[in-house]
Design an enzyme around this catalytic site. Structure first.
Site, PDB file in Angstrom:
ATOM      1  N   GLU A  80       0.837  -1.201   0.000  1.00 19.13           N
ATOM      2  CA  GLU A  80       0.000   0.000   0.000  1.00 19.13           C
ATOM      3  C   GLU A  80       0.878   1.260   0.000  1.00 19.13           C
ATOM      4  O   GLU A  80       0.606   2.233  -0.697  1.00 19.13           O
ATOM      5  CB  GLU A  80      -0.950  -0.009   1.207  1.00 19.13           C
ATOM      6  CG  GLU A  80      -2.092  -1.000   1.026  1.00 19.13           C
ATOM      7  CD  GLU A  80      -2.836  -1.365   2.311  1.00 19.13           C
ATOM      8  OE1 GLU A  80      -3.995  -1.755   2.218  1.00 19.13           O
ATOM      9  OE2 GLU A  80      -2.252  -1.275   3.403  1.00 19.13           O
TER      10      GLU A  80
ATOM     11  N   GLU B  67      18.337 -12.191 -10.228  1.00 22.12           N
ATOM     12  CA  GLU B  67      18.624 -12.908  -8.971  1.00 22.12           C
ATOM     13  C   GLU B  67      17.526 -12.634  -7.951  1.00 22.12           C
ATOM     14  O   GLU B  67      16.763 -11.672  -8.103  1.00 22.12           O
ATOM     15  CB  GLU B  67      19.980 -12.445  -8.426  1.00 22.12           C
ATOM     16  CG  GLU B  67      19.990 -10.976  -8.050  1.00 22.12           C
ATOM     17  CD  GLU B  67      21.384 -10.386  -7.961  1.00 22.12           C
ATOM     18  OE1 GLU B  67      22.207 -10.634  -8.852  1.00 22.12           O
ATOM     19  OE2 GLU B  67      21.635  -9.652  -6.980  1.00 22.12           O
TER      20      GLU B  67
ATOM     21  N   LYS C  97      15.419 -11.342  -4.812  1.00 19.58           N
ATOM     22  CA  LYS C  97      15.437 -10.168  -3.940  1.00 19.58           C
ATOM     23  C   LYS C  97      15.235 -10.695  -2.522  1.00 19.58           C
ATOM     24  O   LYS C  97      14.126 -11.113  -2.167  1.00 19.58           O
ATOM     25  CB  LYS C  97      14.334  -9.193  -4.342  1.00 19.58           C
ATOM     26  CG  LYS C  97      14.340  -7.926  -3.517  1.00 19.58           C
ATOM     27  CD  LYS C  97      13.381  -6.925  -4.115  1.00 19.58           C
ATOM     28  CE  LYS C  97      13.268  -5.623  -3.367  1.00 19.58           C
ATOM     29  NZ  LYS C  97      13.527  -5.598  -1.962  1.00 19.58           N
TER      30      LYS C  97
ATOM     31  N   ASP D  85      14.600 -10.984   1.241  1.00 20.18           N
ATOM     32  CA  ASP D  85      13.753 -10.154   2.086  1.00 20.18           C
ATOM     33  C   ASP D  85      14.284 -10.150   3.515  1.00 20.18           C
ATOM     34  O   ASP D  85      13.799 -10.865   4.378  1.00 20.18           O
ATOM     35  CB  ASP D  85      12.320 -10.698   2.045  1.00 20.18           C
ATOM     36  CG  ASP D  85      11.332  -9.689   2.586  1.00 20.18           C
ATOM     37  OD1 ASP D  85      11.729  -8.538   2.819  1.00 20.18           O
ATOM     38  OD2 ASP D  85      10.165 -10.063   2.777  1.00 20.18           O
TER      39      ASP D  85
ATOM     40  N   TYR E 287      25.261  -9.258  -2.636  1.00 19.41           N
ATOM     41  CA  TYR E 287      24.769  -9.157  -4.009  1.00 19.41           C
ATOM     42  C   TYR E 287      25.287  -7.956  -4.777  1.00 19.41           C
ATOM     43  O   TYR E 287      24.807  -7.653  -5.840  1.00 19.41           O
ATOM     44  CB  TYR E 287      23.247  -9.169  -4.035  1.00 19.41           C
ATOM     45  CG  TYR E 287      22.603  -8.250  -3.018  1.00 19.41           C
ATOM     46  CD1 TYR E 287      22.768  -6.885  -3.108  1.00 19.41           C
ATOM     47  CD2 TYR E 287      21.859  -8.763  -1.968  1.00 19.41           C
ATOM     48  CE1 TYR E 287      22.212  -6.038  -2.182  1.00 19.41           C
ATOM     49  CE2 TYR E 287      21.281  -7.927  -1.033  1.00 19.41           C
ATOM     50  CZ  TYR E 287      21.464  -6.562  -1.145  1.00 19.41           C
ATOM     51  OH  TYR E 287      20.907  -5.737  -0.222  1.00 19.41           O
TER      52      TYR E 287
ATOM     53  N   LYS F 262      19.328  -6.821 -13.076  1.00 15.16           N
ATOM     54  CA  LYS F 262      20.418  -5.843 -13.151  1.00 15.16           C
ATOM     55  C   LYS F 262      21.079  -5.888 -14.516  1.00 15.16           C
ATOM     56  O   LYS F 262      21.270  -6.975 -15.063  1.00 15.16           O
ATOM     57  CB  LYS F 262      21.487  -6.177 -12.100  1.00 15.16           C
ATOM     58  CG  LYS F 262      20.991  -6.136 -10.679  1.00 15.16           C
ATOM     59  CD  LYS F 262      22.065  -6.590  -9.698  1.00 15.16           C
ATOM     60  CE  LYS F 262      21.506  -6.534  -8.278  1.00 15.16           C
ATOM     61  NZ  LYS F 262      22.412  -7.112  -7.295  1.00 15.16           N
TER      62      LYS F 262
ATOM     63  N   LYS G  96       8.554  -7.282  -7.889  1.00 12.82           N
ATOM     64  CA  LYS G  96       8.079  -7.783  -6.594  1.00 12.82           C
ATOM     65  C   LYS G  96       6.919  -8.750  -6.777  1.00 12.82           C
ATOM     66  O   LYS G  96       6.017  -8.496  -7.577  1.00 12.82           O
ATOM     67  CB  LYS G  96       7.648  -6.612  -5.709  1.00 12.82           C
ATOM     68  CG  LYS G  96       8.819  -5.692  -5.370  1.00 12.82           C
ATOM     69  CD  LYS G  96       9.022  -5.603  -3.891  1.00 12.82           C
ATOM     70  CE  LYS G  96       8.578  -4.353  -3.294  1.00 12.82           C
ATOM     71  NZ  LYS G  96       8.675  -4.052  -1.967  1.00 12.82           N
TER      72      LYS G  96
ATOM     73  N   CYS H 217     -15.321 -25.067  28.009  1.00 14.03           N
ATOM     74  CA  CYS H 217     -15.073 -25.636  26.678  1.00 14.03           C
ATOM     75  C   CYS H 217     -16.282 -25.384  25.769  1.00 14.03           C
ATOM     76  O   CYS H 217     -17.416 -25.727  26.125  1.00 14.03           O
ATOM     77  CB  CYS H 217     -14.811 -27.130  26.793  1.00 14.03           C
ATOM     78  SG  CYS H 217     -14.677 -27.923  25.186  1.00 14.03           S
TER      79      CYS H 217
ATOM     80  N   CYS I 249     -17.696 -29.265  25.036  1.00 17.43           N
ATOM     81  CA  CYS I 249     -18.313 -30.128  26.054  1.00 17.43           C
ATOM     82  C   CYS I 249     -18.663 -29.367  27.339  1.00 17.43           C
ATOM     83  O   CYS I 249     -19.161 -29.956  28.296  1.00 17.43           O
ATOM     84  CB  CYS I 249     -17.401 -31.309  26.367  1.00 17.43           C
ATOM     85  SG  CYS I 249     -15.905 -30.824  27.228  1.00 17.43           S
TER      86      CYS I 249
ATOM     87  N   CYS J  53      -9.081 -27.853  27.538  1.00 18.23           N
ATOM     88  CA  CYS J  53     -10.183 -28.669  28.017  1.00 18.23           C
ATOM     89  C   CYS J  53      -9.548 -30.013  28.371  1.00 18.23           C
ATOM     90  O   CYS J  53      -8.907 -30.639  27.528  1.00 18.23           O
ATOM     91  CB  CYS J  53     -11.214 -28.844  26.907  1.00 18.23           C
ATOM     92  SG  CYS J  53     -12.407 -30.132  27.292  1.00 18.23           S
TER      93      CYS J  53
ATOM     94  N   CYS K  52     -13.873 -35.330  25.341  1.00 16.73           N
ATOM     95  CA  CYS K  52     -14.513 -34.160  24.740  1.00 16.73           C
ATOM     96  C   CYS K  52     -14.663 -34.397  23.233  1.00 16.73           C
ATOM     97  O   CYS K  52     -13.681 -34.672  22.540  1.00 16.73           O
ATOM     98  CB  CYS K  52     -13.653 -32.923  25.015  1.00 16.73           C
ATOM     99  SG  CYS K  52     -14.030 -31.529  23.965  1.00 16.73           S
TER     100      CYS K  52
END
Ligand code: IVH
Length: 703
Positions: free
Chosen positions: A55, A133, A135, A137, A246, A319, A343, A437, A440, A455, A460
C-alpha cells in the site's frame, strides 16, 4: 509531530487517495506527500506501520507518477527526492563509501518491459544482458573490507549513513572475517548484502516462543532486522542469522584506483569472485539472461520455486550485467537506473476483524480464530487467521471490528501483524475468552507456565474429532478420500465415528447409501483405509498425536526403534538418548505410553490389523553424492526429471535450475533447453541419460 487526530485522518486518507486518479490528485499533491511522510515516520521511526508495504508502494508510485507528469511541481522536500531512513538512536553512525540507494520496483510484466525499453534507449543498445537474482527479504547491510579483513559493517540507514553494527556483523558465520581480496588486486572494497533468517529457523524460534507463552514474531525479515540491532552481540550469535551478498559497490587497489569496469566487467563475475572468496553470493540462484523475455521466463521459474526456497524472498532483482553500462546508466536521486525489482504479489493487506471463534484442538488446547472480512493476499483469499492464545490477543490489543494488518508469508500460515488502533471508531468490542469448553462445556484450565487454556476432558467430542482428522491426514496415516468434511459427516451427523479405532470398523454398507457416496467411492475409501494399516512407523508415531512429537521427531524416533511397542518400555532417560529428543519431548512420550487408555488404543489398533513395525520408507538419507551440484534438462526416459531430482537429493546432491561454473554435472535428456548450451559454453561436464544411470550405479544408488 503528528497528533492523534491527524493520525486518524492520515490513516483514512491514504486509503481514499489510493482510489483517486492522477487528475483528481493534482491539487492535492502536497497532501499526498504528507501522507507518505507520515507513513515513513510510522515505518522508520516508530517501527509501527499502519499500512502494508505494498500500500505504501502504491502511494509512492502515485506521487512519482504525478511528479513525472508535472516536473515543475517537484519540490526538494518531496519524499521522492531522497532515500528513506532506518537509523537507530543509540548506535554510532558511519558514512557509507558509496551511497546505498533503494531499488525501483514493479509488480508486473508490463513494468519490467517498460524498464527494459528505457534502459535500452538510454544505453542505445538493441539487446542487453541482464543478471536476474532473488530479492532477499531481510535487512540490508554494507561491509567494508580493508587489506583482506572485515573492517566494519553497517545497516543501510538513510543510504548515506548507516548504523555501525560491526560487533553484531562479526557474529554471522556466513560473513568471512578474512577474505583474500588481495588475490584479485583489491585493497579496499565495499560489499552490499542482506542479513536473513532461514524460514525453518524462524519457525522454530516462533514455536519455542509460543510454548514459552511469548507472542510470535511477525516474519523472518523483522526477526533478522530486530536481531541485527540488538545491543548484545552474544545474543545475536544465538539467533541464527545468515547473509547473502549481491553487490560490489566499490573495489580499489592500493593506490586508490577504481577497479570496477576495469578488472571486473560484469556483475556475474563479481558474484563468482565473492563466492570464491568464501561469501555466500547468489551464484547458484542467479541467471544471466540475454534479453527481457529470458528474464520473464526466469521470473516465472522463481514464482514456482519461491515457497520451497529456504529463505524468504519478495521478488527478483534484474540488473544490467555489464558494469560499465551500469556506470553509464547511473542513478536517479532514489534508485539506480540499471536495476529494478520485480516484486511478487503483496502478501500483506489490511482488512477487518469481524468476529472471533474458539476451536478445541486434539490436545484440548482452545485456540481463538479470527474471522476476517475476506481479503486477497498473494493470490489467495484469506478469511480466517489463528490468534494463537489469549496473550496474543492482549499483546496485539485486538478488538472485534478492528482494522488489522494481515500477512501471508509463503508457507507460513496467515497471521495478524497488528491491529491499527488509529482507525478505531469507538464501536469495537473487547474479545471475551471463554472459561468453559465450547464443545463439552467442562471448565477450562490453564496449566502453570503455559499460555493456552485447555479442556482436560479426554472424551470431549471436539478433541476426539480432531484426533481422528489428524490420524487420517496426509502426513500421518494418509487415508485418501477421508478429508475433514467426511470425518465431520461420519462423526457429527452419522455418528459412525466415536474414536480412532472406529475408522477400521466403518459400516461400509451404510456409507454406500449416504448422499454423495456410491459403490465405487466406498470401495475406494475401504481400499485406502486398508492401505493405511501398513503405513511406516514414523507416520504411525506422528498419527498418535503425542504432544511435542511432530513429523521430524516422529521420524528420528522411528529410526531408533524396531516397533511401536518398544516405546512402552523406554525410560525418559533412554528416550533422551535419541538425537533431537529433549527433556520435554521425552516426558511427553513417556506419559503417553504410561496411560492406560492410550495402551488400550494401541492394542485395539493392532487387533484391527494396524501394523506397528513397518520400517520401509524411512531409511536414513545417504550422503553418496554429498557436495555435488546437478542440473537436469530435457526429458528423461527412465524417470521424470523431478523423480531423478528426488533420487539425487535423497543422496545428498544439490539440484538447481541454472548452470554455472559451480555445477558439477548437467544431465541432458531429449530436447534439452538453453541449459545445455550454457553447460557447453562454461565447459561444465554433461551426462546423457545412460551415463547418468551408470554414475548412479557406480555410486551404488538404485534408480
Ligand atoms: S541490489 C543500488 N540485489 O532490496 C541498489 N538489492 O528494496 C542495489 N535487496 O536496498 C541493490 N536483494 O537491501 C540488490 N539481490 C539483490 C537484493 C537487494 C535484496 C534489497 C536491498 C535494497 C532493497 C531495495
Amino acid at each position: 509531530m503528528y497528533t492523534p487526530d491527524q493520525e486518524r485522518y492520515l490513516g483514512r486518507l491514504s486509503e481514499e487517495l489510493l482510489k483517486k486518479d492522477a487528475e483528481e490528485l493534482l491539487p492535492r499533491i502536497e497532501e499526498l506527500r504528507d501522507v507518505i511522510r507520515y507513513h515513513e515516520y510510522r515505518y522508520y521511526i516508530l517501527n509501527d506501520p499502519v499500512i502494508s508495504d505494498s500500500e505504501y508502494d502504491q502511494l509512492f508510485k502515485k506521487l512519482e507518477k504525478i511528479e513525472a507528469e508535472h516536473p515543475e511541481l517537484v519540490t526538494p522536500d518531496s519524499p521522492t527526492q531522497r532515500v528513506a531512513t532506518d537509523l537507530t538512536p543509540g548506535f554510532p553512525t558511519i558514512r557509507h563509501l558509496e551511497p546505498m540507494y533503494s531499488l525501483d520496483n514493479t509488480y508486473d510484466e508490463e513494468g519490467i518491459r517498460d524498464w527494459d525499453r528505457k534502459v535500452r534507449e538510454l544505453l542505445k543498445k538493441d539487446e542487453i544482458i541482464y543478471s536476474t537474482e532473488p530479492k532477499f527479504d531481510g535487512s540490508g547491510i554494507a561491509l567494508i573490507y580493508l587489506e583482506d579483513k572485515l573492517w566494519r559493517g553497517a545497516t543501510r540507514g538513510n543510504g548515506i549513513e548507516g548504523d555501525d553494527i560491526t560487533p553484531n556483523i562479526r557474529t554471522i558465520n556466513t560473513i568471512p572475517l578474512r577474505a583474500e581480496f588481495s588475490a584479485f588486486g583489491i585493497h579496499r572494497s565495499e560489499i552490499r548484502g542482506e542479513v536473513l533468517m532461514k524460514k525453518s529457523f524462524f519457525r522454530k524460534i516462533n514455536e519455542k516462543r509460543m510454548e514459552e507463552g511469548l507472542t510470535a514474531l511477525a516474519n523472518p525479515r523483522n526477526a533478522a532486522a530486530g536481531t541485527l540491532r540488538l545491543k548484545d552481540p552474544g545474543e545475536v550469535a544465538k539467533r541464527g542469522l545468515e547473509a547473502f551478498v549481491y553487490q560490489v559497490a566499490l573495489a580499489e587497489d592500493s593506490q586508490g584506483n577504481d577497479l570496477i569496469g576495469k578488472k571486473f566487467n560484469s556483475h556475474y563475475q563479481t558474484m563468482e569472485m565473492l563466492y570464491e572468496l568464501g561469501f555466500r553470493s547468489p551464484v547458484k540462484e542467479m541467471r544471466k539472461c540475454r534479453n527481457i523475455d529470458e528474464v520473464l521466463e526466469y521470473v516465472e521459474e522463481w514464482k514456482e520455486k519461491r515457497d520451497a526456497y529456504p529463505y524468504e524472498i519478495d521478488g527478483l532483482v534484474i540488473k544490467v550485467d555489464d558494469l560499465m553500462l551500469q556506470r553509464e546508466a547511473g542513478f536517479t536521486s532514489h534508485h539506480p537506473r540499471w536495476a529494478i525489482a520485480y516484486k511478487f504479489p503483496a502478501r500483506q493487506a489490511t482488512t477487518r476483524l469481524v468476529d472471533v471463534e474458539f476451536q478445541v484442538g486434539r490436545t484440548g488446547a482452545v485456540t481463538p480464530v479470527g474471522k476476517l472480512e475476506p481479503v486477497h493476499i498473494g493470490g489467495v483469499t484469506v478469511s480466517s487467521v489463528s490468534l494463537f492464545n489469549e496473550e496474543f490477543i492482549r499483546e496485539k490489543d485486538l478488538k472485534i471490528g478492528d482494522y488489522v494488518l494481515v500477512e501471508r508469508a509463503g508457507d507460513v500460515i496467515p497471521y495478524i501483524v497488528k491491529s491499527i488502533s488509529e482507525r478505531r471508531s469507538g464501536t469495537e468490542k473487547e474479545i471475551e475468552f471463554p472459561r468453559h469448553c465450547p464443545s463439552c462445556h467442562s471448565p477450562l484450565v490453564k496449566p502453570e507456565g503455559e499460555a493456552v487454556w485447555r479442556c482436560v476432558n479426554i472424551n470431549c467430542p471436539a478433541q476426539v474429532k480432531e484426533r481422528i482428522t489428524h490420524w487420517v491426514s496426509k502426513d500421518a496415516m494418509d487415508v485418501d478420500g477421508m478429508g475433514e468434511k467426511i470425518v465431520e459427516r461420519l462423526f457429527e451427523e452419522e455418528k459412525m465415528l466415536h474414536s480412532i479405532t472406529d475408522i477400521y470398523r466403518l459400516p461400509y454398507d451404510r456409507i454406500e447409501k449416504m448422499e454423495g457416496f456410491g459403490r465405487k467411492s466406498v470401495e475406494k475409501l475401504r481400499e485406502s483405509i486398508e492401505k493405511s494399516k501398513s503405513r511406516s512407523l514414523d507416520r504411525l508415531i506422528f498419527a498418535l498425536g503425542i504432544r511435542y512429537v511432530g513429523k521430524n521427531t516422529a521420524r528420528v524416533i522411528a529410526e531408533n526403534i524396531d516397533r511401536l511397542e518398544d516405546l512402552e518400555h523406554m525410560s525418559e532417560e533412554e528416550l533422551m538418548h535419541i538425537e533431537g529428543v529433549g527433556e520435554k519431548v521425552a516426558k511427553s512420550i513417556y506419559e503417553f505410553f504410561h496411560n492406560e487408555q492410550n495402551l488400550q488404543l494401541i492394542e485395539s489398533l493392532k487387533e484391527l490389523g494396524v501394523r506397528t513395525d513397518v520400517k520401509e520408507g524411512l531409511e536414513p538419507k545417504s550422503g553418496k553424492l554429498e557436495g555435488l551440484t546437478f542440473v537436469l534438462t530435457g526429458s528423461l526416459e527412465h524417470f521424470s526429471r523431478s523423480e531423478a531430482g528426488k533420487i539425487l537429493e535423497a543422496n545428498g546432491a544439490h539440484v538447481t535450475g541454472s548452470v554455472s561454473r559451480k555445477t558439477d554435472y548437467v544431465v541432458v535428456g531429449k530436447d534439452p533447453g538453453s541449459k545445455y548450451a550454457k553447460a557447453l559454453e562454461l565447459g561444465v561436464k554433461t551426462l546423457n541419460e545412460e551415463e547418468f544411470l551408470q554414475l548412479l550405479k557406480e555410486k551404488g544408488i538404485q534408480a
